[in-house]
Design a protein around this motif. Structure first.
Motif, PDB file in Angstrom:
ATOM      1  N   GLN A 178      -5.006   5.903  11.455  1.00  0.00           N
ATOM      2  CA  GLN A 178      -5.910   4.948  12.094  1.00  0.00           C
ATOM      3  C   GLN A 178      -6.278   3.825  11.138  1.00  0.00           C
ATOM      4  N   TYR A 179      -6.518   4.178   9.873  1.00  0.00           N
ATOM      5  CA  TYR A 179      -6.874   3.158   8.886  1.00  0.00           C
ATOM      6  C   TYR A 179      -5.737   2.166   8.681  1.00  0.00           C
ATOM      7  N   LEU A 180      -4.502   2.673   8.636  1.00  0.00           N
ATOM      8  CA  LEU A 180      -3.353   1.784   8.458  1.00  0.00           C
ATOM      9  C   LEU A 180      -3.212   0.837   9.643  1.00  0.00           C
ATOM     10  N   VAL A 181      -3.307   1.382  10.847  1.00  0.00           N
ATOM     11  CA  VAL A 181      -3.174   0.552  12.049  1.00  0.00           C
ATOM     12  C   VAL A 181      -4.290  -0.487  12.104  1.00  0.00           C
ATOM     13  N   VAL A 182      -5.509  -0.084  11.771  1.00  0.00           N
ATOM     14  CA  VAL A 182      -6.633  -1.036  11.774  1.00  0.00           C
ATOM     15  C   VAL A 182      -6.404  -2.146  10.756  1.00  0.00           C
ATOM     16  N   SER A 183      -5.908  -1.783   9.559  1.00  0.00           N
ATOM     17  CA  SER A 183      -5.668  -2.785   8.509  1.00  0.00           C
ATOM     18  C   SER A 183      -4.638  -3.821   8.957  1.00  0.00           C
ATOM     19  N   ILE A 184      -3.523  -3.353   9.514  1.00  0.00           N
ATOM     20  CA  ILE A 184      -2.492  -4.286   9.980  1.00  0.00           C
ATOM     21  C   ILE A 184      -3.002  -5.089  11.172  1.00  0.00           C
ATOM     22  N   PHE A 185      -3.779  -4.454  12.037  1.00  0.00           N
ATOM     23  CA  PHE A 185      -4.364  -5.137  13.190  1.00  0.00           C
ATOM     24  C   PHE A 185      -5.266  -6.278  12.721  1.00  0.00           C
ATOM     25  N   ILE A 186      -6.046  -6.040  11.671  1.00  0.00           N
ATOM     26  CA  ILE A 186      -6.928  -7.086  11.118  1.00  0.00           C
ATOM     27  C   ILE A 186      -6.099  -8.255  10.599  1.00  0.00           C
ATOM     28  N   ALA A 210       0.163  -1.082  -6.118  1.00  0.00           N
ATOM     29  CA  ALA A 210       0.211  -0.017  -7.125  1.00  0.00           C
ATOM     30  C   ALA A 210      -1.094   0.060  -7.900  1.00  0.00           C
ATOM     31  N   LEU A 211      -1.707  -1.099  -8.143  1.00  0.00           N
ATOM     32  CA  LEU A 211      -2.996  -1.125  -8.833  1.00  0.00           C
ATOM     33  C   LEU A 211      -4.061  -0.424  -8.013  1.00  0.00           C
ATOM     34  N   PHE A 212      -4.137  -0.746  -6.726  1.00  0.00           N
ATOM     35  CA  PHE A 212      -5.121  -0.090  -5.857  1.00  0.00           C
ATOM     36  C   PHE A 212      -4.841   1.412  -5.751  1.00  0.00           C
ATOM     37  N   GLU A 213      -3.554   1.775  -5.762  1.00  0.00           N
ATOM     38  CA  GLU A 213      -3.195   3.190  -5.674  1.00  0.00           C
ATOM     39  C   GLU A 213      -3.617   3.953  -6.921  1.00  0.00           C
ATOM     40  N   SER A 214      -3.679   3.264  -8.063  1.00  0.00           N
ATOM     41  CA  SER A 214      -3.995   3.934  -9.334  1.00  0.00           C
ATOM     42  C   SER A 214      -5.487   4.051  -9.591  1.00  0.00           C
ATOM     43  N   ILE A 215      -6.300   3.271  -8.866  1.00  0.00           N
ATOM     44  CA  ILE A 215      -7.747   3.264  -9.107  1.00  0.00           C
ATOM     45  C   ILE A 215      -8.417   4.308  -8.224  1.00  0.00           C
ATOM     46  N   PRO A 216      -9.097   5.288  -8.819  1.00  0.00           N
ATOM     47  CA  PRO A 216      -9.811   6.277  -7.999  1.00  0.00           C
ATOM     48  C   PRO A 216     -10.874   5.589  -7.140  1.00  0.00           C
ATOM     49  N   SER A 217     -10.880   5.895  -5.865  1.00  0.00           N
ATOM     50  CA  SER A 217     -11.815   5.237  -4.960  1.00  0.00           C
ATOM     51  C   SER A 217     -12.078   6.119  -3.748  1.00  0.00           C
ATOM     52  N   LYS A 218     -13.268   5.971  -3.174  1.00  0.00           N
ATOM     53  CA  LYS A 218     -13.597   6.690  -1.945  1.00  0.00           C
ATOM     54  C   LYS A 218     -12.993   6.010  -0.717  1.00  0.00           C
ATOM     55  N   ILE A 219     -12.513   4.777  -0.894  1.00  0.00           N
ATOM     56  CA  ILE A 219     -11.883   4.049   0.204  1.00  0.00           C
ATOM     57  C   ILE A 219     -10.460   4.552   0.388  1.00  0.00           C
ATOM     58  N   ASP A 220     -10.077   4.844   1.611  1.00  0.00           N
ATOM     59  CA  ASP A 220      -8.740   5.353   1.899  1.00  0.00           C
ATOM     60  C   ASP A 220      -7.680   4.338   1.464  1.00  0.00           C
ATOM     61  N   GLU A 221      -6.571   4.855   0.904  1.00  0.00           N
ATOM     62  CA  GLU A 221      -5.488   3.993   0.425  1.00  0.00           C
ATOM     63  C   GLU A 221      -4.909   3.121   1.530  1.00  0.00           C
ATOM     64  N   ASN A 222      -4.954   3.606   2.766  1.00  0.00           N
ATOM     65  CA  ASN A 222      -4.393   2.843   3.875  1.00  0.00           C
ATOM     66  C   ASN A 222      -5.327   1.739   4.366  1.00  0.00           C
ATOM     67  N   ILE A 223      -6.453   1.577   3.687  1.00  0.00           N
ATOM     68  CA  ILE A 223      -7.301   0.403   3.885  1.00  0.00           C
ATOM     69  C   ILE A 223      -7.159  -0.531   2.691  1.00  0.00           C
ATOM     70  N   SER A 224      -7.336   0.017   1.489  1.00  0.00           N
ATOM     71  CA  SER A 224      -7.322  -0.817   0.281  1.00  0.00           C
ATOM     72  C   SER A 224      -5.949  -1.414  -0.008  1.00  0.00           C
ATOM     73  N   ILE A 225      -4.885  -0.637   0.186  1.00  0.00           N
ATOM     74  CA  ILE A 225      -3.549  -1.137  -0.150  1.00  0.00           C
ATOM     75  C   ILE A 225      -3.071  -2.227   0.812  1.00  0.00           C
ATOM     76  N   PRO A 226      -3.100  -2.020   2.136  1.00  0.00           N
ATOM     77  CA  PRO A 226      -2.634  -3.100   3.028  1.00  0.00           C
ATOM     78  C   PRO A 226      -3.474  -4.370   2.920  1.00  0.00           C
ATOM     79  N   LEU A 227      -4.809  -4.217   2.925  1.00  0.00           N
ATOM     80  CA  LEU A 227      -5.656  -5.407   2.875  1.00  0.00           C
ATOM     81  C   LEU A 227      -5.584  -6.081   1.506  1.00  0.00           C
TER      82      LEU A 227
END
Length: 470
Positions: A74-82, A196-213
């Motif tokens: 859902q997060y991935l679809v929302v990110s691309i939708f945005i 890759a930078l967003f993937e390497s940073i520990p975060s509470k935000i799901d990767e499928n939000i931070s990486i696409p956006l």
């Protein structure tokens, strides 16, 4: 349906669902050139509704059930939708968000992240195996960082660049938009490093939000510049920056996030200026890493040593390098102001180097520090405290930057280089101390925030002096 063995999914329970997600969505970009904006927006909106419906009915997809146990689809679809909505709205204005960038974003967030997930799971599985066995468990049990996860970031970088380049080229070819393939490859490199930078940073935000956006917006920014260089130059810049970043990681000067941050900044600085600009900035990091270790035990005993053994993170990289990055980009876009921008660049790098040396060397002084605002003696390590040794170290670090700039042919006049660079570094560093004594001590700014502002101040000082005397 098992895409990876059980012993690997045990290392990361969500990996199975993430991989199914990647394979389920990775070829969506193939549709992009052949359908309208309205159809694409309706498609992703429909996917979101379907995923919401299936979330409570996972049995309907059977083998794909692991994907529905996590919210990532859902997060991935929302990110691309945005991103599609942003692109659609911008079509009504003078700005544009190219469709090929969204296609590249989809490929990076699916295939790139999928490859990284597989590699990361294998590395974690290997680590669990080594720590659970009698031999060679002793080598790893007390050091969870012995087996690093940098291969997953590197694999995401490489796979992301490849698939994003192919996706962008596919869309550009069928759209016949006149966009150069050099630009497509350039933004693919930028987007993949950012992801890759967003993937390497520990975060509470799901990767499928931070990486696409994150990747999508970074690529859009550089498409707007309309600036690109030949693919072979981009490859050389990327290889050089990544190699130096990895060496810093291997030498325990930087962590994974700092390595990728430095790679991103290095590629951009080399692309918009030249390799000497990046080497000059790298000199600051080398000096900082070396002098962080200077009398480290003593500083640690005093409670003022850098954490993690002096290893730098992405925060350290961006707080000290953002001004330099902006100036390097400006140099590429506005070459008519080249000399002014060069001196401003020297001022910001000198401030970063001078501040680091003043802190790391100055705190070892036998002299009692004095508060910069009152000149009263203060405890070593207090924000805003300065020493004579620290001030001299600042001047020395700034002088090194000036001398290297002349050696690299960035500046011809060594007298002007020394005077303007040292002035920028010295005043920028003391402005850093002033901010530390005021805003940082009150909690208004963090140390990274102070460094960020001070490096811009050093650039302004050096640029102002250039305009005043030249």
């Amino acid at each position: 349906m098992k895409l990876i063995p059980d012993h690997i999914t045990e290392a990361e329970p969500q990996a199975h669902g993430q991989l199914i997600l990647s394979f389920a969505f990775m070829f969506l970009f193939l549709l992009f050139p052949f359908v309208s904006w309205e159809v694409l927006i309706a498609l992703f909106f429909g996917l979101l509704i379907a995923l919401r419906y299936l979330e409570d009915r996972p049995h309907m997809l059977r083998g794909f059930e692991p994907m529905l146990k996590i919210r990532s689809p859902q997060y991935l679809v929302v990110s691309i939708f945005i991103l599609l909505l942003v692109s659609f709205v911008l079509n009504f204005f003078s700005a544009t968000y190219p469709l090929f960038v969204i296609g590249q974003t989809v490929s990076i967030a699916t295939m790139g992240l999928g490859v990284a997930t597989i590699v990361r799971c294998h590395m974690k599985s290997k680590y669990i195996h080594l720590t659970n066995n009698e031999y060679p468990s002793k080598k790893y049990q007390d050091d969870p960082h012995s087996l690093n996860l940098i291969p997953s970031s590197i694999s995401m970088l490489v796979s992301g660049i490849i698939v994003a380049s192919l996706a962008g080229a596919w869309i550009v070819y069928w759209q016949d938009s006149g966009i150069s393939y050099n630009l497509v490859f350039f933004v693919a490199v930028i987007g993949s490093i950012t992801a890759a930078l967003f993937e390497s940073i520990p975060s509470k935000i799901d990767e499928n939000i931070s990486i696409p956006l994150g990747a999508g917006m970074a690529m859009w920014l550089f498409v707007c510049f309309g600036y690109s260089i030949p693919a072979q130059q981009i490859i050389l810049a990327f290889g050089f920056a990544l190699l130096l970043g990895y060496l810093a990681y291997y030498a325990k000067i930087a962590d994974i996030s700092a390595t990728l941050s430095a790679t991103l900044i290095g590629v951009l600085i080399i692309a918009f200026s030249n390799i000497y600009w990046f080497v000059l900035l790298l000199t600051f990091f080398i000096l900082g890493g070396a002098f962080t270790r200077y009398k480290y035990k003593m500083k640690e005993a005093m409670g003022i040593a850098e954490g993690k053994g002096g290893v730098r993170t992405y925060e350290n990289v961006f707080s000290n390098s953002t001004a330099a990055l902006i100036l390097a980009i400006a140099y590429g876009i506005y070459p008519q102001y080249g000399e002014l921008i060069i001196f401003a660049y020297l001022g910001t790098v000198a401030t970063a180097a001078g501040d680091t040396l003043a802190s790391e060397i100055g705190t070892t002084s036998n002299q009692k520090p004095r508060m910069i605002t009152t000149l009263k003696p203060v405890k070593t390590g207090v924000d805003g405290g300065v020493t004579l040794l620290g001030e001299l170290s600042c001047i020395g670090g700034s002088a090194v930057i000036a001398i290297l700039a002349v050696a690299f042919g960035m500046v011809d006049n060594i007298t002007a280089a020394l005077a303007i660079t040292i002035a920028g570094g010295f005043l920028g560093t003391n402005f850093d101390s002033l901010l530390g004594a005021t805003l940082q001590s009150r909690g208004v700014l963090t140390n990274s925030g102070v460094n960020f502002v001070a490096t811009f101040a050093g650039a302004v000082v050096s640029a102002g002096l250039y305009l005043l005397f030249f």
